[in-house]
Write a protein that holds these residues in place. Sequence first.
Motif, PDB file in Angstrom:
ATOM      1  N   GLN A  94       0.814  -1.213   0.000  1.00  0.00           N
ATOM      2  CA  GLN A  94       0.000   0.000   0.000  1.00  0.00           C
ATOM      3  C   GLN A  94       0.848   1.264   0.000  1.00  0.00           C
ATOM      4  O   GLN A  94       0.473   2.277  -0.597  1.00  0.00           O
ATOM      5  N   ALA A  95       2.003   1.219   0.650  1.00  0.00           N
ATOM      6  CA  ALA A  95       2.873   2.398   0.672  1.00  0.00           C
ATOM      7  C   ALA A  95       3.373   2.721  -0.734  1.00  0.00           C
ATOM      8  O   ALA A  95       3.430   3.894  -1.136  1.00  0.00           O
ATOM      9  N   PHE A  96       3.729   1.692  -1.491  1.00  0.00           N
ATOM     10  CA  PHE A  96       4.172   1.881  -2.879  1.00  0.00           C
ATOM     11  C   PHE A  96       3.059   2.494  -3.717  1.00  0.00           C
ATOM     12  O   PHE A  96       3.286   3.457  -4.466  1.00  0.00           O
ATOM     13  N   LEU A  97       1.854   1.984  -3.585  1.00  0.00           N
ATOM     14  CA  LEU A  97       0.728   2.483  -4.364  1.00  0.00           C
ATOM     15  C   LEU A  97       0.319   3.888  -3.926  1.00  0.00           C
ATOM     16  O   LEU A  97       0.040   4.758  -4.760  1.00  0.00           O
ATOM     17  N   SER A  98       0.315   4.126  -2.628  1.00  0.00           N
ATOM     18  CA  SER A  98      -0.051   5.449  -2.112  1.00  0.00           C
ATOM     19  C   SER A  98       0.945   6.513  -2.543  1.00  0.00           C
ATOM     20  O   SER A  98       0.600   7.699  -2.679  1.00  0.00           O
ATOM     21  N   GLY A  99       2.184   6.094  -2.762  1.00  0.00           N
ATOM     22  CA  GLY A  99       3.215   7.032  -3.198  1.00  0.00           C
ATOM     23  C   GLY A  99       3.197   7.300  -4.690  1.00  0.00           C
ATOM     24  O   GLY A  99       4.071   8.002  -5.196  1.00  0.00           O
ATOM     25  N   GLY A 100       2.234   6.736  -5.385  1.00  0.00           N
ATOM     26  CA  GLY A 100       2.121   6.984  -6.822  1.00  0.00           C
ATOM     27  C   GLY A 100       2.569   5.839  -7.694  1.00  0.00           C
ATOM     28  O   GLY A 100       2.480   5.919  -8.931  1.00  0.00           O
ATOM     29  N   GLY A 101       3.089   4.757  -7.084  1.00  0.00           N
ATOM     30  CA  GLY A 101       3.513   3.604  -7.856  1.00  0.00           C
ATOM     31  C   GLY A 101       2.326   2.860  -8.456  1.00  0.00           C
ATOM     32  O   GLY A 101       1.193   2.986  -7.971  1.00  0.00           O
ATOM     33  N   ARG A 102       2.592   2.099  -9.487  1.00  0.00           N
ATOM     34  CA  ARG A 102       1.547   1.337 -10.156  1.00  0.00           C
ATOM     35  C   ARG A 102       2.040  -0.089 -10.423  1.00  0.00           C
ATOM     36  O   ARG A 102       3.203  -0.301 -10.732  1.00  0.00           O
ATOM     37  N   PHE A 103       1.118  -1.043 -10.301  1.00  0.00           N
ATOM     38  CA  PHE A 103       1.406  -2.423 -10.681  1.00  0.00           C
ATOM     39  C   PHE A 103       0.853  -2.686 -12.077  1.00  0.00           C
ATOM     40  O   PHE A 103      -0.250  -2.260 -12.409  1.00  0.00           O
ATOM     41  N   ILE A 104       1.631  -3.400 -12.867  1.00  0.00           N
ATOM     42  CA  ILE A 104       1.152  -3.917 -14.152  1.00  0.00           C
ATOM     43  C   ILE A 104       0.828  -5.389 -13.940  1.00  0.00           C
ATOM     44  O   ILE A 104       1.713  -6.190 -13.641  1.00  0.00           O
ATOM     45  N   VAL A 105      -0.443  -5.742 -14.042  1.00  0.00           N
ATOM     46  CA  VAL A 105      -0.873  -7.129 -13.880  1.00  0.00           C
ATOM     47  C   VAL A 105      -0.952  -7.754 -15.275  1.00  0.00           C
ATOM     48  O   VAL A 105      -1.744  -7.312 -16.105  1.00  0.00           O
ATOM     49  N   PRO A 106      -0.130  -8.781 -15.572  1.00  0.00           N
ATOM     50  CA  PRO A 106      -0.043  -9.289 -16.948  1.00  0.00           C
ATOM     51  C   PRO A 106      -1.139 -10.268 -17.352  1.00  0.00           C
ATOM     52  O   PRO A 106      -1.379 -10.461 -18.538  1.00  0.00           O
ATOM     53  N   LEU A 107      -1.787 -10.909 -16.386  1.00  0.00           N
ATOM     54  CA  LEU A 107      -2.786 -11.934 -16.690  1.00  0.00           C
ATOM     55  C   LEU A 107      -3.919 -11.871 -15.670  1.00  0.00           C
ATOM     56  O   LEU A 107      -3.699 -11.390 -14.555  1.00  0.00           O
ATOM     57  N   PRO A 108      -5.109 -12.346 -16.027  1.00  0.00           N
ATOM     58  CA  PRO A 108      -5.499 -12.895 -17.323  1.00  0.00           C
ATOM     59  C   PRO A 108      -5.658 -11.850 -18.429  1.00  0.00           C
ATOM     60  O   PRO A 108      -5.688 -12.199 -19.592  1.00  0.00           O
TER      61      PRO A 108
END
Length: 227
Positions: free
Chosen positions: A205-219
């Motif tokens: 959550q700290a990564f996301l709250s700081g503006g980071g984003r996850f790329i989810v490749p699947l499905p």
Amino acid sequence: HAIVRGVTTLLEDEGVFIFEVQYQGDLLALVQYDTVYHEHTCYHSLIALARLLSAHGLRIVDVKRIPIHAGSIRVTAARAGTARQPAPIVAEMLEAERGWNVDRFGEQVEARRQSLRHLVTDLRRAGRRVVGYGAAGRSTILLNYCGLGSDLVEYVLDMSPLRPGKYVPGVSIPIVPPEAFHANPPDYAIMTAWNYEPEIVRKEQAFLSGGGRFIVPLPEVRIVGAV
């Protein structure tokens, strides 16, 4: 066959054999090309399991879908001569499997590959930092098949103390400990361990709250940010 022969040797006449395997139906539905590698030599459908068990005098009497490994099944088998009758779900799943369109799987895999590669390439051209999250077997297949090397992915972080200091085979991306990720967060992290998405999102959550984003490749290829 050797395993099932051993089961029939040990099994009492009215006993049951219960086992769990990753389910081919979920592999196809979720386009899990990243789980196809040398450690996984079998991809189990209920039709194939029924044929195997039948060759040794066993039949499937129950089956349950479970979430382990992004989709598995728990199968219960008994000797064919017992009074135990198959649960309705067995016939339902066997019939559903006969309608699978396996030929479409290759097209879906290629579409995901192109989407992920284009996304990462565009992000790097825009000056964004991209890393990988999780260095398990899945990530090796995904990164190699999608052609994502060290020119596009800065590093892959992994929780295991045995992997940092090594490299992802084939693409030569360095593996680092979580501390490196948290000390200097990237702009985007490819969630190579996408089958653990809920746990990873809660943990980072700290990564996301700081503006980071996850790329989810699947499905499907998609981007996850702070809620």
